[in-house]
Design an enzyme around this catalytic site. Sequence first.
Site, PDB file in Angstrom:
ATOM      1  N   THR A   8       0.826  -1.214   0.000  1.00  0.00           N
ATOM      2  CA  THR A   8       0.000   0.000   0.000  1.00  0.00           C
ATOM      3  C   THR A   8       0.860   1.264   0.000  1.00  0.00           C
ATOM      4  OG1 THR A   8      -0.023   0.153   2.409  1.00  0.00           O
ATOM      5  CG2 THR A   8      -1.796  -1.138   1.377  1.00  0.00           C
ATOM      6  N   HIS A   9       0.207   2.364  -0.266  1.00  0.00           N
ATOM      7  CA  HIS A   9       0.821   3.671  -0.076  1.00  0.00           C
ATOM      8  C   HIS A   9       0.930   3.924   1.429  1.00  0.00           C
ATOM      9  CE1 HIS A   9      -0.713   4.033  -4.197  1.00  0.00           C
ATOM     10  NE2 HIS A   9       0.274   4.905  -4.369  1.00  0.00           N
ATOM     11  N   GLY A  10       2.001   4.563   1.853  1.00  0.00           N
ATOM     12  CA  GLY A  10       2.194   4.869   3.269  1.00  0.00           C
ATOM     13  C   GLY A  10       2.304   3.599   4.097  1.00  0.00           C
ATOM     14  N   ASP A  66      -3.735  -1.358  -2.510  1.00  0.00           N
ATOM     15  CA  ASP A  66      -4.780  -0.395  -2.176  1.00  0.00           C
ATOM     16  C   ASP A  66      -5.513   0.149  -3.408  1.00  0.00           C
ATOM     17  OD1 ASP A  66      -2.480   1.024  -2.915  1.00  0.00           O
ATOM     18  OD2 ASP A  66      -2.403   2.236  -1.097  1.00  0.00           O
TER      19      ASP A  66
END
Length: 135
Positions: A8-10, A66
Amino acid sequence: MIGILIVTHGHLSEAFMESVAMLVSDTALTRAVTFTTGEGIEDLDRSVRVAIDDLRSSDGVLALVDLPGGSPARIVGTILLEHERMELVTGVNLPMLVEVLMMRNSLSLSDLVDHAVACGAEGIVNVGKLMKSTG
């Protein structure tokens, strides 16, 4: 056991891991990869490949990312073409993750993909509308 890779991002993938551990006891062969500010796609590609290598003893890998079209999906999608026993689903959410972890020993990889998509969608409910229509 099918390996589960969350990208995912982050730090969302790590938060998913922490949260799902409250609901499912067996999180073996599950890896979280983050894509954080300041990292490039080369860093993400390297991290995903290391995680997939960690899951090499599994009966295939289901990658959950995501956003469709985001960097995690594009990198995993590229790597997916190099592995016969790997699948990719976008839109990871907690209901989806709980279900794939609970069912990964009893479903084939292709059936687990279908289950992930169904459970992810079923986990999105307009509770207010439902309660107002029945109450």
